[in-house]
Design an enzyme around this catalytic site. Sequence first.
Site, mmCIF file in Angstrom:
data_model
loop_
_atom_site.group_PDB
_atom_site.id
_atom_site.type_symbol
_atom_site.label_atom_id
_atom_site.label_comp_id
_atom_site.label_asym_id
_atom_site.label_seq_id
_atom_site.Cartn_x
_atom_site.Cartn_y
_atom_site.Cartn_z
ATOM 1 N N PHE A 18 118.079 59.797 102.574
ATOM 2 C CA PHE A 18 119.367 60.630 103.054
ATOM 3 C C PHE A 18 120.636 59.704 102.505
ATOM 4 O O PHE A 18 121.708 60.262 102.286
ATOM 5 C CB PHE A 18 119.225 60.649 104.570
ATOM 6 C CG PHE A 18 120.184 61.587 105.117
ATOM 7 C CD1 PHE A 18 120.163 62.722 104.958
ATOM 8 C CD2 PHE A 18 121.235 61.084 106.163
ATOM 9 C CE1 PHE A 18 120.908 63.720 105.641
ATOM 10 C CE2 PHE A 18 122.149 61.869 106.546
ATOM 11 C CZ PHE A 18 121.886 63.334 106.390
ATOM 12 N N LYS B 263 114.111 66.655 118.142
ATOM 13 C CA LYS B 263 113.626 67.588 117.307
ATOM 14 C C LYS B 263 112.487 67.259 116.422
ATOM 15 O O LYS B 263 111.929 68.092 115.967
ATOM 16 C CB LYS B 263 114.655 68.494 116.580
ATOM 17 C CG LYS B 263 115.449 67.673 115.720
ATOM 18 C CD LYS B 263 114.889 67.432 114.268
ATOM 19 C CE LYS B 263 115.709 66.381 113.362
ATOM 20 N NZ LYS B 263 115.034 66.268 111.943
ATOM 21 N N ASP C 2 119.131 71.928 113.723
ATOM 22 C CA ASP C 2 118.121 70.996 113.239
ATOM 23 C C ASP C 2 116.632 71.119 113.719
ATOM 24 O O ASP C 2 115.906 71.121 112.730
ATOM 25 C CB ASP C 2 118.307 69.522 113.471
ATOM 26 C CG ASP C 2 118.203 68.556 112.549
ATOM 27 O OD1 ASP C 2 117.807 68.849 111.440
ATOM 28 O OD2 ASP C 2 118.724 67.319 112.707
ATOM 29 N N GLU D 251 110.193 59.345 112.117
ATOM 30 C CA GLU D 251 110.851 58.773 113.419
ATOM 31 C C GLU D 251 110.352 59.524 114.545
ATOM 32 O O GLU D 251 110.234 58.695 115.739
ATOM 33 C CB GLU D 251 112.399 59.165 113.061
ATOM 34 C CG GLU D 251 113.089 58.282 112.109
ATOM 35 C CD GLU D 251 113.800 57.205 112.843
ATOM 36 O OE1 GLU D 251 113.059 56.464 113.756
ATOM 37 O OE2 GLU D 251 114.738 56.473 112.232
#
EC number: 1.1.1.94
Length: 307
Positions: free
Chosen positions: A11, A176, A229, A261
Amino acid sequence: MKLDVIGAGAFGAGLAIAYARAGLDVTLWARDVAGLRGGESPRLPGHAFPDGLHVTGDLSACTADVALIAIPTQSIAGFVAKGGLAPRVAVSCAKGIDRSSGHGPTALLAALAPCTAQLTGPSFAADIARGLPTALTIACADAAEGAALQNALSTPTLRLYTTQDVIGAELGGALKNVIAIAAGAVIGKGLGDSARAALIARGFAEMTRYATAKGALPETLTGLSGLGDLILTCGSAQSRNFRFGHALATGDRLPEGTTVEGLHTARQLAASPEDTPIADTVAALADGTLDIDGALSHLLSRPLKPE
């Protein structure tokens, strides 16, 4: 505008590439510069760094007012404690909950900069690096700073929306990931798209219950940082959390060093007093106290109730 991007994972590299191509003066800090062979990040292969993107392993070279902190949530506290970086605005790009403190990324960054913000929403690093249309949320408690970041960090292909609900934006991105693990397990087990759709809907209800109990606004969860998301990561094998869940169901393994994560977040939720049956099941599945068949039975045997 000068911009520092801290972290050369997928990212961070994607953002650095996009902003350098948009004409910003970008410095990308990497913990292991020697590992960036061939002018690209090994976490984002096939996306070369453009001319003009400065890459360094020296934090003292990062002097911009705004720094995008693109390192995993579990590494933020240690990074801040080491010092060496002092931006005016620190923008978290991580989506998680710190397992030691229970804090979100911006709380961890408060010791680093007088102003913190959260950049989050439905996005894959490769899409950003390729310049594909992407919309994200920039969450900042200070409305004026949020608007300034929105103007500075929006590009022709990267559109930012503002919110002052930092808690909601952070939790939407963190929660999420848990549902994406479950979605990956559903597909890995061959349970079909109907089951995945049901999981996404009930998972979103679980996300909303938990986040609003922590002070988030419900409308934040229905936006890019929550529902947007969630849809992306539950529907694509580009998501590391989805791939992790898929691997749990099939018995495969992800490459060494892959950041998941959602696993840490699931364990945090499982230890909380809130009603989070999907997160509880994901944590038990990942920790080996339930197998995939037991996890499915656990969820389907819950009492019937109104939606």
